[in-house]
Design an enzyme around this catalytic site. Sequence first.
Site, PDB file in Angstrom:
ATOM      1  N   GLY A   1       8.374 -42.965  23.891  1.00 44.91           N
ATOM      2  CA  GLY A   1       7.006 -43.381  24.152  1.00 44.91           C
ATOM      3  C   GLY A   1       5.953 -42.345  23.795  1.00 44.91           C
ATOM      4  O   GLY A   1       4.889 -42.686  23.273  1.00 44.91           O
TER       5      GLY A   1
ATOM      6  N   ASN B   1       1.863 -46.078  34.940  1.00 44.79           N
ATOM      7  CA  ASN B   1       3.153 -45.511  35.343  1.00 44.79           C
ATOM      8  C   ASN B   1       3.166 -44.984  36.765  1.00 44.79           C
ATOM      9  O   ASN B   1       4.233 -44.846  37.372  1.00 44.79           O
ATOM     10  CB  ASN B   1       3.571 -44.391  34.378  1.00 44.79           C
ATOM     11  CG  ASN B   1       2.512 -43.314  34.259  1.00 44.79           C
ATOM     12  OD1 ASN B   1       1.366 -43.590  33.908  1.00 44.79           O
ATOM     13  ND2 ASN B   1       2.868 -42.075  34.538  1.00 44.79           N
TER      14      ASN B   1
ATOM     15  N   GLN C   1       5.893 -48.765  30.498  1.00 48.17           N
ATOM     16  CA  GLN C   1       6.294 -49.294  31.803  1.00 48.17           C
ATOM     17  C   GLN C   1       6.394 -50.813  31.799  1.00 48.17           C
ATOM     18  O   GLN C   1       7.149 -51.398  32.579  1.00 48.17           O
ATOM     19  CB  GLN C   1       5.287 -48.853  32.879  1.00 48.17           C
ATOM     20  CG  GLN C   1       5.281 -47.376  33.158  1.00 48.17           C
ATOM     21  CD  GLN C   1       6.556 -46.878  33.811  1.00 48.17           C
ATOM     22  OE1 GLN C   1       7.212 -47.602  34.557  1.00 48.17           O
ATOM     23  NE2 GLN C   1       6.927 -45.638  33.535  1.00 48.17           N
TER      24      GLN C   1
ATOM     25  N   SER D   1       9.764 -47.549  25.118  1.00 49.03           N
ATOM     26  CA  SER D   1      10.749 -46.486  25.309  1.00 49.03           C
ATOM     27  C   SER D   1      12.024 -47.066  25.886  1.00 49.03           C
ATOM     28  O   SER D   1      11.995 -47.820  26.867  1.00 49.03           O
ATOM     29  CB  SER D   1      10.196 -45.409  26.243  1.00 49.03           C
ATOM     30  OG  SER D   1      11.105 -44.333  26.365  1.00 49.03           O
TER      31      SER D   1
ATOM     32  N   HIS E   1      14.622 -45.669  27.517  1.00 51.58           N
ATOM     33  CA  HIS E   1      15.209 -45.210  28.777  1.00 51.58           C
ATOM     34  C   HIS E   1      14.508 -45.765  30.012  1.00 51.58           C
ATOM     35  O   HIS E   1      14.925 -45.508  31.144  1.00 51.58           O
ATOM     36  CB  HIS E   1      15.271 -43.667  28.832  1.00 51.58           C
ATOM     37  CG  HIS E   1      13.979 -42.985  29.123  1.00 51.58           C
ATOM     38  ND1 HIS E   1      13.680 -42.471  30.356  1.00 51.58           N
ATOM     39  CD2 HIS E   1      12.912 -42.722  28.343  1.00 51.58           C
ATOM     40  CE1 HIS E   1      12.478 -41.907  30.328  1.00 51.58           C
ATOM     41  NE2 HIS E   1      11.998 -42.043  29.112  1.00 51.58           N
TER      42      HIS E   1
ATOM     43  N   THR F   1      16.772 -38.972   9.615  1.00 50.42           N
ATOM     44  CA  THR F   1      17.927 -39.857   9.711  1.00 50.42           C
ATOM     45  C   THR F   1      17.871 -40.678  10.998  1.00 50.42           C
ATOM     46  O   THR F   1      17.658 -40.133  12.082  1.00 50.42           O
ATOM     47  CB  THR F   1      19.231 -39.044   9.690  1.00 50.42           C
ATOM     48  OG1 THR F   1      19.286 -38.293   8.481  1.00 50.42           O
ATOM     49  CG2 THR F   1      20.449 -39.957   9.777  1.00 50.42           C
TER      50      THR F   1
ATOM     51  N   CYS G   1       2.357 -31.204  42.361  1.00 50.12           N
ATOM     52  CA  CYS G   1       2.871 -29.916  42.842  1.00 50.12           C
ATOM     53  C   CYS G   1       4.247 -29.598  42.279  1.00 50.12           C
ATOM     54  O   CYS G   1       4.556 -28.452  41.978  1.00 50.12           O
ATOM     55  CB  CYS G   1       2.950 -29.922  44.362  1.00 50.12           C
ATOM     56  SG  CYS G   1       1.364 -30.123  45.187  1.00 50.12           S
TER      57      CYS G   1
END
Length: 389
Positions: A72, A152, A180, A200, A202, A238, A326
Amino acid sequence: MTKRIYMDYAATTPVKKEVVDAMLPYFTETFGNASSPHGFGRDAKKVLISSRETIAKTLNAKTDEIYFTAGGTESDNWALKGVLKSVKPKGNHIITSAIEHHAILHAGEALEKEGYKLTVLPVDSDGLISLEDLKAAITDETALISIMFMNNEIGTMQPIKEIGEIAKAHNIYFHTDAVQAYGNVKIDVEEMHIDMLSMSSHKIYGPKGIGALYIRKGTLLANFIDGGAQEKKKRGGTENIPGIVGFAKAAEIAHENLEDHIERLTGLRDRLIDGLLSKIDYSRLNGHRTLRHPGNVNISFEFIEGEALLLMLDHKGVAGSSGSACTSGSLDPSHVLMGIGLTHEVAHGSLRLSLGDFTTEEDIDYAIEALIPIVQRLREMSPLYPGNN
């Protein structure tokens, strides 16, 4: 042994067994380079074409409008930088929103340093842009509108079709970061007037390191990687055939069961939202209540710090995500939460729990019951919590 529950599907998803099984032959058996003219290469090229067809069908796109990328972030960068550099000097202006993924915002800022113009639209308290603000931001130099499909962090879904109609009426390219959204909502690039769309693997139970950019035929887009004839000479290198096969298999599975997936996740999402808001006071839902990702829950708990909440929840076996940055070494709260108007203190007490195909009702109930004492314990240590003064 502590129960382990994964509720961070927005970050990444496990690869499904069917996807792994589909990929395995392309590591050791059909391992050829798709650019090679011999039989091994032709076998690889054949599955490359069929995978492209699979992805295209899920979007109502043409096969040759799908370009494989590394994910993404690359797709987002290519869309912004490719369009602006191909249409300059006629168009040098981008419009985006304040709550985009950093892949969009940082790419826009990089282009701004090169002399391009960048307009960042504000959002309302639910995370929605104003279509009137969008129209007002358009100038004769506007080359691209880039607004993400679903956020997201807070899950809010933008009025993509209406944005596409505005872009089309002004002859402006429209890109959406759908990382998303893809596999979690129906997407039709024709109906929605989308010119470019980032995906994306994954995020939909496929492998990491592979994604795609839908590019409408006729879109002016500069090459992203020079050095090879792959992807119509626009993105050299490739092809990652095992990854592409896995991505296509994951996409096929996701879209075969899309309606059931949406209905099931929405039910689990609402069960979690209602349970937390009803049982924990001084809490608020971030993002639109209904126009949101079916598996996204983002809630702010006042008078606590999100990182401590996240660590204590992890100790209970529940993996989530903090609304604060954080954990990435920054003391600044999320730009998305600040963008919807939260104070620093409230934003720092935010938690994102994202659900997926392996989430159960028992997981939801366990997370609710785990959070109640954690929030109470953290509030007992806060001098700001009412009753502690």
